[in-house]
Design an enzyme around this catalytic site. Sequence first.
Site, short mmCIF file in Angstrom:
data_model
loop_
_atom_site.label_atom_id
_atom_site.label_comp_id
_atom_site.label_asym_id
_atom_site.label_seq_id
_atom_site.Cartn_x
_atom_site.Cartn_y
_atom_site.Cartn_z
N HIS A 1 -2.46 52.89 -17.89
CA HIS A 1 -2.18 53.44 -19.22
C HIS A 1 -3.22 54.50 -19.54
CE1 HIS A 1 0.30 49.84 -20.96
NE2 HIS A 1 0.72 50.22 -19.76
N GLU B 1 -5.23 54.85 -22.01
CA GLU B 1 -6.51 54.30 -22.47
C GLU B 1 -7.35 53.79 -21.30
OE1 GLU B 1 -3.39 53.58 -23.56
OE2 GLU B 1 -3.49 52.50 -25.46
N CYS C 1 -1.72 48.67 -26.56
CA CYS C 1 -1.06 47.40 -26.22
C CYS C 1 -2.13 46.33 -26.06
CB CYS C 1 -0.25 47.56 -24.92
SG CYS C 1 -1.29 47.74 -23.45
N CYS D 1 -4.71 47.09 -23.17
CA CYS D 1 -5.66 48.15 -23.50
C CYS D 1 -6.62 47.70 -24.59
CB CYS D 1 -4.90 49.41 -23.90
SG CYS D 1 -4.00 50.13 -22.49
#
Length: 153
Positions: A57, A59, A87, A90
């Site tokens: 992701h 992040e 999420c 993360c």
Amino acid sequence: MAEIRAEDQSFMRRALALAARAEREGEVPVGAVITRQERVLGEGWNQTIARHDASAHAEIMALRAAGEAGGNYRLPGATLYVTLEPCVMCAGAMIHARIERVVFGAFDPKTGAAGSVFDLLQHPEHNHRPQVTGGCLEDECAAVLRAFFRARR
């Protein structure tokens, strides 16, 4: 949630540029930037498809870059800007990295872990709780995601 600061919009625009890069590469358009004292430490964009990695992701990619740049996985005093509410995965990584502030653009009513569905970043059992600011350039961030998914349907 904390208020949006003067510098937040500038760094969120940089995160939006990274989201555009993700989209050009066929990824869900999410971008992230990590700063400390208004200097960029790391950047990332979604790369889950290209890397065949569910953890890639925006992040996480930014956290990896910032950790490498700083020589430490802990990033005290850092702010993480991301175009979509983090999420669960993360959010957990941000807590372990000791991110001081999390600033996000669009809220995620399906999997958001910064207050929408879950509030992991502020959970009282954690030994570290970053300050959270949501809705920075919210309309622009949400529009990018809506357009991406509309085109996919």
